[in-house]
Design a protein around this motif. Structure first.
Motif, short mmCIF file in Angstrom:
data_model
loop_
_atom_site.label_atom_id
_atom_site.label_comp_id
_atom_site.label_asym_id
_atom_site.label_seq_id
_atom_site.Cartn_x
_atom_site.Cartn_y
_atom_site.Cartn_z
N THR A 51 65.79 13.13 48.84
CA THR A 51 66.57 13.89 49.81
C THR A 51 66.66 13.16 51.14
O THR A 51 65.98 12.15 51.36
CB THR A 51 65.95 15.27 50.08
N GLU A 52 67.47 13.72 52.03
CA GLU A 52 67.67 13.10 53.35
C GLU A 52 66.41 13.14 54.20
O GLU A 52 66.30 12.39 55.17
CB GLU A 52 68.84 13.78 54.07
N VAL A 53 65.43 13.96 53.85
CA VAL A 53 64.17 13.95 54.60
C VAL A 53 63.09 13.17 53.85
O VAL A 53 61.92 13.17 54.24
CB VAL A 53 63.66 15.38 54.93
N GLY A 54 63.46 12.50 52.79
CA GLY A 54 62.53 11.61 52.11
C GLY A 54 61.71 12.24 51.01
O GLY A 54 60.84 11.60 50.43
N GLU A 55 61.98 13.50 50.73
CA GLU A 55 61.29 14.11 49.58
C GLU A 55 61.97 13.65 48.29
O GLU A 55 63.17 13.41 48.29
CB GLU A 55 61.33 15.64 49.69
N SER A 56 61.18 13.55 47.24
CA SER A 56 61.81 13.07 46.01
C SER A 56 61.27 13.78 44.77
O SER A 56 60.18 14.37 44.78
CB SER A 56 61.62 11.56 45.87
N ARG A 57 62.06 13.70 43.74
CA ARG A 57 61.70 14.28 42.44
C ARG A 57 62.07 13.23 41.40
O ARG A 57 63.17 12.70 41.41
CB ARG A 57 62.51 15.56 42.25
N THR A 58 61.10 12.91 40.53
CA THR A 58 61.30 11.83 39.55
C THR A 58 61.13 12.36 38.13
O THR A 58 60.24 13.18 37.88
CB THR A 58 60.31 10.68 39.81
N TRP A 59 61.99 11.91 37.24
CA TRP A 59 61.90 12.25 35.82
C TRP A 59 61.64 10.98 35.01
O TRP A 59 62.30 9.96 35.24
CB TRP A 59 63.20 12.86 35.31
N THR A 60 60.70 11.05 34.09
CA THR A 60 60.58 9.97 33.10
C THR A 60 61.68 10.16 32.05
O THR A 60 62.38 11.18 32.03
CB THR A 60 59.22 10.02 32.37
N TRP A 61 61.81 9.19 31.16
CA TRP A 61 62.80 9.29 30.09
C TRP A 61 62.58 10.57 29.26
O TRP A 61 63.51 11.33 29.02
CB TRP A 61 62.74 8.06 29.20
N ASP A 62 61.32 10.80 28.86
CA ASP A 62 61.05 11.97 28.01
C ASP A 62 61.32 13.26 28.76
O ASP A 62 61.81 14.23 28.18
CB ASP A 62 59.59 11.93 27.51
N GLU A 63 60.98 13.28 30.05
CA GLU A 63 61.25 14.50 30.84
C GLU A 63 62.75 14.74 30.98
O GLU A 63 63.22 15.88 30.89
CB GLU A 63 60.61 14.37 32.23
N MET A 64 63.50 13.67 31.17
CA MET A 64 64.96 13.80 31.28
C MET A 64 65.54 14.31 29.95
O MET A 64 66.41 15.18 29.93
CB MET A 64 65.57 12.45 31.67
#
Lengths: 199, 230
Positions: A51-64
């Motif tokens: 996000t614009e404030v630097g927060e992030s959310r990451t998915w691995t391949w299996d999670e996606m």
């Protein structure tokens, strides 16, 4: 004013109405990219929304892959003038990924594993208009077409559908990407022939 | 960048059985960089228009531009440009286009050009610009063709060989004096990496294959620029 290209007879009239101006239909699937094809194994792949404030959310391949999947069939249009009808993909709607973060940003920059970037208004990748796709025409997406996963944003020229995509960065200001900085249109609407800066 | 300009065909040269170079005169052409391309627009009698991109084969030269056209069987535009557009007739062009697959003599360091078939066209503009400049950076051209009949610019490349390391690689039919047997490009055909800027142009399969070889030979991904067709 003399006549242009005497003796020239076009062949693609029959597709008018479905073809954006200046396009021709192709049955093949040309590959266009600016550099070598990256090969990213799915166990080293991840996708991050920042996000614009630097927060992030990451998915691995299996999670996606565990997220709800959609199978859009769409027409795609390349700025080099080919269009391909009824392409079938499988992937995750960007709505699903963007729902996981809080943002007030108006723009998105898509980033790829090879350093490629492209910019989009947020409203052009939400409400069912864009996908993170990993399957094409019944098969896992091949590396030369952007596998293991690419964006598919059919209503814009296809350079906006970043190959080998690794994430989205939400930004309050528009930030032109790779081709947008190299002479191509900032938005890229095929129906308005927004190819180059001057269009 | 302004819109469409009229371009008058002044000369057509056969390069191969199906490859042509076409010289057009374009009033007030703004100039271009080696590696750039133009859009060419044809207009039929009923007003129908078709547009395709063609690479510029030579560095900027006042109001003249040279395009390379490979006739594709059954194609809508290329067979017409290759064989039917009369000399002195006009098309429209837009450009120059493309800001990435370009090279100028100010670019420091060694240059490695790798062409497959008609992919020689934009690389020829780079090679010619380099020969016309004072650049003494090493330059290698690897030119992969099926057989001797497929070589574009054969005579000019022979004389350019005095200044540039040029190797013809034959994939199907190698002439008797060829230094290697016929076959696709291998890692043994590549010169040492030496930090070269690499430009690769040709059919998709060729570019994919060569790019992978370059990466394997230690070239940095961001020093490899590619242009694919077909």
């Amino acid at each position: 004013m003399g006549s242009l290209s005497p003796g020239f007879h076009g062949k693609t009239h029959a597709f008018e109405g479905r073809l954006p101006p200046g396009q021709y239909p192709t049955e093949s699937f040309p590959v266009l990219s600016a550099g070598p094809t990256p090969h990213i194994p799915t166990d080293r792949w991840s996708f991050t929304v920042t996000t614009e404030v630097g927060e992030s959310r990451t998915w691995t391949w299996d999670e996606m892959m565990a997220l709800p999947q959609e199978e859009p069939t769409v027409d795609i249009h390349c700025v080099t003038r080919w269009s391909k009808f009824d392409t079938t993909w499988r992937g995750v709607s960007l709505d699903v990924l963007l729902d996981e973060v809080e943002t007030a940003a108006d723009f998105v920059v898509a980033e790829s594993f090879d350093g490629y970037t492209t910019n989009l208004p947020l409203e052009d990748v939400t409400d069912g208009k864009a996908w993170l796709a990993h399957f094409f025409d019944g098969f896992a997406l091949s590396p030369d077409h952007g596998g293991p996963a690419r964006l598919v944003i059919p209503h814009l020229y296809f350079w906006k559908s970043a190959k080998w995509v690794k994430g989205l960065i939400l930004t309050p200001e528009n930030e032109p990407g790779f081709w947008e900085s190299a002479g191509y249109h900032d938005y890229g609407d095929p129906w308005r022939e927004q190819r180059y800066w001057s269009d | 960048m302004p819109g469409w300009r009229r371009a008058r065909l002044t000369e057509r040269t056969d390069q191969t059985a199906t490859g042509r170079t076409l010289t057009f005169e374009v009033a007030r052409w703004p100039g271009h960089l080696p590696g750039q391309h133009v859009d060419v627009r044809l207009t039929a009698a009923d007003g129908y228009q078709a547009v395709r991109s063609y690479s510029l084969a030579a560095p900027a030269d006042t109001d003249r531009i040279e395009l390379g056209v490979q006739a594709v069987p059954g194609g809508e535009v290329s067979p017409y440009l290759a064989d039917d557009l009369p000399v002195d007739a006009e098309v429209e062009v837009k450009g120059p286009l493309g800001g990435w697959f370009v090279w100028t003599p100010e670019e420091p360091g060694p240059l490695l050009l790798i062409a497959g078939g008609s992919g020689i066209v934009p690389l020829m503009a780079m090679l010619r610009a380099r020969l016309a400049s004072a650049s003494d950076a090493p330059c290698t051209l690897l030119y992969s063709v099926r057989g001797p009949d497929e070589v574009w610019y054969a005579t000019e490349l022979d004389s350019a060989a005095q200044h540039t390391h040029i190797r013809r690689l034959y994939t199907r039919l190698a002439p008797a004096d060829s230094e290697r047997p016929a076959g696709r490009v291998t890692k043994l055909d590549l010169p040492p990496a030496e930090g070269s800027r690499c430009y690769v142009c040709g059919p998709t399969g060729f570019v994919e294959h060569v790019s992978a070889l370059l990466l394997g030979a230690g070239h940095a991904p961001d020093q490899i620029r590619t242009e694919r067709f077909g």
